[in-house]
Design a protein around this motif. Structure first.
Motif, PDB file in Angstrom:
ATOM      1  N   ALA A 180      -2.411  -0.427  -1.427  1.00 21.13           N
ATOM      2  CA  ALA A 180      -2.074  -1.154  -0.201  1.00 21.13           C
ATOM      3  C   ALA A 180      -0.941  -0.455   0.544  1.00 21.13           C
ATOM      4  N   LYS A 181       0.013   0.075  -0.209  1.00 19.12           N
ATOM      5  CA  LYS A 181       1.127   0.801   0.415  1.00 19.12           C
ATOM      6  C   LYS A 181       0.613   2.031   1.147  1.00 19.12           C
ATOM      7  N   LEU A 182      -0.306   2.734   0.522  1.00 20.28           N
ATOM      8  CA  LEU A 182      -0.864   3.940   1.140  1.00 20.28           C
ATOM      9  C   LEU A 182      -1.599   3.613   2.431  1.00 20.28           C
ATOM     10  N   VAL A 183      -2.598   2.720   2.359  1.00 19.39           N
ATOM     11  CA  VAL A 183      -3.454   2.470   3.518  1.00 19.39           C
ATOM     12  C   VAL A 183      -2.689   1.765   4.629  1.00 19.39           C
ATOM     13  N   GLY A 184      -1.545   1.159   4.286  1.00 18.47           N
ATOM     14  CA  GLY A 184      -0.718   0.510   5.301  1.00 18.47           C
ATOM     15  C   GLY A 184      -0.139   1.492   6.310  1.00 18.47           C
ATOM     16  N   PHE A 201      -7.486  -3.582  10.531  1.00 18.34           N
ATOM     17  CA  PHE A 201      -7.182  -5.001  10.505  1.00 18.34           C
ATOM     18  C   PHE A 201      -6.065  -5.226   9.481  1.00 18.34           C
ATOM     19  N   THR A 202      -5.087  -5.998   9.862  1.00 15.56           N
ATOM     20  CA  THR A 202      -4.003  -6.310   8.931  1.00 15.56           C
ATOM     21  C   THR A 202      -4.516  -7.278   7.872  1.00 15.56           C
ATOM     22  N   LYS A 203      -4.244  -6.941   6.596  1.00 11.65           N
ATOM     23  CA  LYS A 203      -4.727  -7.778   5.493  1.00 11.65           C
ATOM     24  C   LYS A 203      -3.638  -7.899   4.440  1.00 11.65           C
ATOM     25  N   ASP A 204      -3.689  -9.001   3.706  1.00 10.56           N
ATOM     26  CA  ASP A 204      -2.765  -9.219   2.599  1.00 10.56           C
ATOM     27  C   ASP A 204      -3.518  -8.969   1.299  1.00 10.56           C
ATOM     28  N   LEU A 205      -3.597  -7.699   0.903  1.00  9.75           N
ATOM     29  CA  LEU A 205      -4.327  -7.324  -0.303  1.00  9.75           C
ATOM     30  C   LEU A 205      -3.511  -7.688  -1.539  1.00  9.75           C
ATOM     31  N   TYR A 206      -4.144  -8.373  -2.492  1.00  7.69           N
ATOM     32  CA  TYR A 206      -3.404  -8.810  -3.678  1.00  7.69           C
ATOM     33  C   TYR A 206      -4.349  -8.987  -4.860  1.00  7.69           C
ATOM     34  N   THR A 207      -3.762  -9.193  -6.021  1.00 12.64           N
ATOM     35  CA  THR A 207      -4.526  -9.494  -7.227  1.00 12.64           C
ATOM     36  C   THR A 207      -3.716 -10.453  -8.087  1.00 12.64           C
ATOM     37  N   THR A 208      -4.405 -11.249  -8.871  1.00 12.32           N
ATOM     38  CA  THR A 208      -3.724 -12.133  -9.822  1.00 12.32           C
ATOM     39  C   THR A 208      -3.734 -11.520 -11.219  1.00 12.32           C
ATOM     40  N   ARG A 209      -4.286 -10.318 -11.326  1.00  5.52           N
ATOM     41  CA  ARG A 209      -4.273  -9.616 -12.606  1.00  5.52           C
ATOM     42  C   ARG A 209      -2.847  -9.159 -12.936  1.00  5.52           C
ATOM     43  N   PRO A 210      -2.560  -8.893 -14.202  1.00  3.79           N
ATOM     44  CA  PRO A 210      -1.219  -8.401 -14.567  1.00  3.79           C
ATOM     45  C   PRO A 210      -0.888  -7.096 -13.857  1.00  3.79           C
ATOM     46  N   TYR A 227      -7.564   6.317  -0.423  1.00 10.85           N
ATOM     47  CA  TYR A 227      -7.491   4.892  -0.793  1.00 10.85           C
ATOM     48  C   TYR A 227      -8.715   4.476  -1.602  1.00 10.85           C
ATOM     49  N   VAL A 228      -9.891   4.928  -1.192  1.00  9.99           N
ATOM     50  CA  VAL A 228     -11.115   4.625  -1.928  1.00  9.99           C
ATOM     51  C   VAL A 228     -11.026   5.178  -3.348  1.00  9.99           C
ATOM     52  N   GLY A 229     -10.531   6.413  -3.474  1.00  4.49           N
ATOM     53  CA  GLY A 229     -10.385   6.989  -4.804  1.00  4.49           C
ATOM     54  C   GLY A 229      -9.451   6.170  -5.681  1.00  4.49           C
ATOM     55  N   MET A 230      -8.312   5.759  -5.142  1.00  2.95           N
ATOM     56  CA  MET A 230      -7.346   4.975  -5.908  1.00  2.95           C
ATOM     57  C   MET A 230      -7.927   3.651  -6.376  1.00  2.95           C
ATOM     58  N   THR A 231      -8.677   3.003  -5.522  1.00  4.76           N
ATOM     59  CA  THR A 231      -9.168   1.655  -5.835  1.00  4.76           C
ATOM     60  C   THR A 231     -10.406   1.642  -6.723  1.00  4.76           C
ATOM     61  N   ALA A 251       1.949  19.617  -2.425  1.00  4.03           N
ATOM     62  CA  ALA A 251       1.441  18.298  -2.808  1.00  4.03           C
ATOM     63  C   ALA A 251       0.931  17.542  -1.592  1.00  4.03           C
ATOM     64  N   SER A 252      -0.118  16.783  -1.785  1.00  2.00           N
ATOM     65  CA  SER A 252      -0.656  15.951  -0.711  1.00  2.00           C
ATOM     66  C   SER A 252       0.380  14.934  -0.255  1.00  2.00           C
ATOM     67  N   ARG A 253       0.490  14.769   1.035  1.00  2.00           N
ATOM     68  CA  ARG A 253       1.415  13.784   1.599  1.00  2.00           C
ATOM     69  C   ARG A 253       1.055  12.367   1.148  1.00  2.00           C
ATOM     70  N   PHE A 254      -0.215  12.165   0.790  1.00  2.00           N
ATOM     71  CA  PHE A 254      -0.660  10.825   0.401  1.00  2.00           C
ATOM     72  C   PHE A 254      -0.076  10.386  -0.937  1.00  2.00           C
ATOM     73  N   VAL A 255       0.242  11.332  -1.806  1.00  2.00           N
ATOM     74  CA  VAL A 255       0.853  10.974  -3.088  1.00  2.00           C
ATOM     75  C   VAL A 255       2.191  10.297  -2.841  1.00  2.00           C
ATOM     76  N   LYS A 256       2.996  10.888  -1.971  1.00  2.00           N
ATOM     77  CA  LYS A 256       4.304  10.313  -1.649  1.00  2.00           C
ATOM     78  C   LYS A 256       4.146   8.968  -0.951  1.00  2.00           C
ATOM     79  N   GLU A 257       3.151   8.850  -0.079  1.00  2.00           N
ATOM     80  CA  GLU A 257       2.943   7.585   0.637  1.00  2.00           C
ATOM     81  C   GLU A 257       2.539   6.447  -0.301  1.00  2.00           C
ATOM     82  N   ALA A 258       1.872   6.803  -1.395  1.00  2.00           N
ATOM     83  CA  ALA A 258       1.359   5.770  -2.305  1.00  2.00           C
ATOM     84  C   ALA A 258       2.396   5.313  -3.326  1.00  2.00           C
ATOM     85  N   VAL A 259       3.203   6.244  -3.800  1.00  2.00           N
ATOM     86  CA  VAL A 259       4.133   5.895  -4.882  1.00  2.00           C
ATOM     87  C   VAL A 259       5.589   6.210  -4.532  1.00  2.00           C
TER      88      VAL A 259
END
Length: 539
Positions: free
Chosen positions: A281-285, A291-300, A506-510, A531-539
Motif C-alpha cells: 500500500a505504501k508503494l502504490v500510494g 482511486f484512493t483506497k484504505d487497503l488493510y488486512t486483519t491477518r497478523p 505492486y502486483v508482484g509484492m501482493t 537499486a530500483s527506486r520502488f524498493v525504497k518506496e515500499a520499505v
C-alpha cells in the motif's frame, strides 16, 4: 448462499442489481467470491441464467468462475442453459463475427492463437531489421498495434513492420485477436438492428478485470448494455497491460460517464500478512492516477518484508536456491523479464530441485553470445597442452584478454540491450563455475532443456514473470533483479509509464501470503547496477 461468510462490503456488492456498479477489488479481497455469489443470486431471479453475461480476462478465469458457480449452485453436470455465459471479450467478439459471417456469406480465417501472431511478428522484425527481437520488443509492438499507434516510436522500423503485417493478413484473409475486437465493434456501431439483436440476449453484464480493457473493448461492452445493468469489477492499482493496449482510464471514465454508478470498495486483503499489505500500500500510494483506497488486512503482521542486497547476480541466485527449502508451502521467484530466470533455472537443474516456469522461457539454443563463449572454452581445451584448463579458468582468461568485453560490445552494436547481455554473461559465469569441462557444460544445458519440456506439475518452486503471476498467490515470494532498467524498465521513468511500472511491482509484492523478499544485485554479468527506486518506496 453457501457456507462462505461475506463481509459487509462484499454483501453490498452481491446485493446490487439494477443500474451501473463499480467494484474496486484489491488483491486477495475475494472478488471472484463476490461475482460467483452475485451470479447465483441473479440466476434465481431471471428467466434463464444464460441471460447473464460474465466477461472474463482469460479463458482459465472463465472456467474457474463456471466451476465455482456450479459448486455454489449445487449443479454437478451443468448444461449450457443452466449457467451464465462466461466468455472473454475476444470469444464474445468472435461469436458476433460468426453471426455476421452466417448472415452475409463472408468468411474470415482466424489466426491460430497468440503464438501465431508472435511468430509472424518475429519473422517480419527479423527480415526488416536483420536482428531477432527480444520478448519485450514483441510485446511493445503488439501494444502499439492494439492502440493503432502512428508516428515515431522506440521500435526500429515499426511502420514497416506494421505495414508488412497488415499486408500479410490481407493477402491471406486473416484476422487476429485485435481485429476481432475492432471488427465486432464496427459491426455493432454501423448496424443498429444487429446491435439490438445482440444486446437483447442479456439482461445483466458483469466484467471482471475491467482495468485491463482496451478502449475498443470498453466501448463494445457499453454498446451491448443499453439496459445499463453493468457490474464492473476492477482494480486500477493492478492495471499492468498498457503495452498490450489496455487503457486503465476506462475505469475512471466509467465512474464519470455513469453518474449514478454505485461504488463498492473491497479493500480487505484475506491473502497477505499485515507487513506485506502495508508495504504494498505504501508503494502504490506514490501513484497519482488512482482511486484512493484504505487497503488493510486483519491477518497478523507476520514477518517483516526483507530486502536482500547481493554483490553479484550469482550470489543472488545461490542465496535463493539455498533458502528455497527453508520455508513450508508454495514458493515463487518473480522477475520482470524471462532472461532473469536463466541462472535460477540452471542452478535448480544442477541441484535436482523440481521447478515450473510460467510466462515464457528463454531458449538456450538461441542465445548466441552464450554459444560464442562456449566455443572459446572448447577452443581452450583443444589447444591446451598436458594440463587442460577448466571452463572457469578459460572464462577468466577470456575476460583478462578483453575477449568477453569485445564480444559484449559487438552485440551492443548489433542492437542487443545491455540488460539482456548482463543476464547472459551472469548465466555463463554460473555455468562455467558448475562444470569441469566443456562437455559437462553442454550436458547440463541439455539436462535443463530436457527437464523443462516435461515440467513437474507438483513442483513447489515456480519461476514466473510478474505479468504471468497476476491472479496467483504463494506462501513465499522472492522478487529478483530489482534494479533500474528492470523496475522501472528502460524508457519508462516518467508519467503514465512510470505509474504502470509501479503497479507491476505492486502486483508482484501482493502475490506473497506469508513472506516477501525484495532482492537485487549490485553487479550483474560484470555490469554495475542501481537499486530500483520502488524498493525504497515500499520499505
Amino acid at each position: 448462499m453457501g457456507e462462505t461468510i461475506l463481509n459487509e462490503a462484499q454483501m453490498a456488492a452481491v446485493s446490487h442489481r439494477s443500474g451501473p456498479a463499480l467494484v474496486l477489488a484489491g488483491p486477495g479481497s475475494g472478488k471472484t467470491t463476490v461475482i460467483t455469489h452475485r451470479s447465483v443470486a441473479i440466476a434465481k431471479e431471471i428467466q434463464s441464467p444464460g441471460r447473464l453475461l460474465s466477461v472474463t480476462f482469460t479463458r482459465a478465469a472463465g472456467r474457474e468462475m463456471a466451476r465455482r458457480y456450479c459448486a455454489l449452485a449445487g449443479i454437478s453436470r451443468p448444461k449450457p442453459v443452466e449457467i451464465p455465459v462466461y466468455q472473454t471479450v475476444h470469444a464474445f467478439c468472435n461469436g458476433v463475427i460468426g453471426i455476421y459471417e452466417r448472415a452475409s456469406g463472408r468468411h474470415f480465417t482466424r489466426m491460430e492463437d497468440g503464438a501465431g501472431k508472435m511468430q509472424l511478428l518475429t519473422t517480419l522484425y527479423t527480415q526488416i531489421n536483420h536482428l531477432k527481437p527480444e520478448e519485450s520488443t514483441l510485446a511493445q509492438i503488439q501494444g502499439l498495434m492494439a492502440r493503432h499507434h502512428q508516428g515515431p516510436c522506440d521500435v526500429r522500423n515499426f511502420d514497416r513492420i506494421q505495414a508488412a503485417y497488415e499486408a500479410y493478413k490481407a493477402e491471406h484473409n486473416l484476422i487476429d485477436f485485435d481485429d476481432m475486437i475492432t471488427m465486432a465493434l464496427r459491426l455493432l456501431q454501423e448496424d443498429t438492428a444487429f446491435c439490438k439483436e445482440i444486446s437483447n440476449r442479456f439482461d445483466y453484464i458483469q466484467v471482471d478485470e475491467a482495468q485491463d480493457l482496451s478502449a475498443a473493448q470498453y466501448e463494445l461492452i457499453r454498446l451491448i448494455a443499453p439496459h445499463r445493468n453493468l457490474f464492473v469489477v476492477a482494480d486500477d492499482d493492478q492495471s499492468i497491460y498498457r503495452f498490450r493496449g489496455a487503457e486503465p482510464e476506462c475505469v475512471f471514465d466509467f465512474a464519470k460517464r455513469y453518474e449514478d454508478c454505485a461504488r463498492y470498495d473491497l479493500t480487505q486483503n484475506y491473502r497477505s500478512t499485515g507487513s506485506v499489505v502495508s508495504a504494498a500500500a505504501k508503494l502504490v500510494g506514490h501513484n497519482e492516477k488512482r482511486f484512493t483506497k484504505d487497503l488493510y488486512t486483519t491477518r497478523p503482521k507476520g514477518e517483516k518484508v526483507q530486502v536482500r542486497i547481493f554483490g553479484s547476480g550469482g550470489e543472488q541466485t545461490t542465496y535463493i536456491c539455498d533458502h528455497l527449502g527453508k520455508w513450508p508451502g508454495s514458493q515463487a521467484v518473480l522477475y520482470r523479464n524471462t532472461v532473469s530466470a536463466l541462472s535460477m533455472r540452471l542452478l535448480l537443474t544442477a541441484r535436482n530441485i523440481p521447478y515450473t516456469v510460467r510466462g515464457g522461457i528463454e531458449s538456450i539454443r538461441e542465445i548466441e553470445p552464450l554459444w560464442m563463449i562456449l566455443e572459446g572454452i572448447l577452443a581452450g581445451e583443444r589447444h591446451a597442452g598436458l594440463f587442460v584448463p577448466g571452463p572457469k579458468k578459460t572464462y577468466k582468461e577470456m575476460m583478462r584478454r578483453g575477449r568477453l568485453q569485445a564480444l559484449r560490445q559487438d552485440f551492443e552494436r548489433k542492437g542487443v540491450q545491455q540488460r539482456y547481455l548482463s543476464a547472459v554473461f551472469q548465466f555463463a559465469e554460473l555455468l562455467v563455475s558448475l562444470c569441469a569441462t566443456w562437455k559437462e557444460c553442454v550436458a547440463l544445458l541439455s539436462k535443463m532443456e530436457k527437464g523443462e519440456k516435461a515440467p513437474c506439475e507438483n513442483a513447489q518452486v515456480i519461476l514466473s514473470t510478474v505479468h504471468s503471476a497476476k491472479g496467483l498467490e504463494f506462501d513465499t515470494v522472492y522478487m529478483v533483479d530489482l534494479v533500474e532498467g528492470e523496475f522501472p524498465g528502460s524508457g519508462a521513468t516518467i508519467g503514465d509509464d512510470l505509474e504502470e511500472e509501479r503497479r507491476l511491482f505492486y502486483v508482484g509484492m501482493t502475490r506473497a501470503k506469508e513472506r516477501l523478499f525484495l532482492c537485487y544485485p549490485l553487479k550483474r554479468g560484470g555490469r554495475w547496477e542501481n537499486a530500483s527506486r520502488f524498493v525504497k518506496e515500499a520499505v
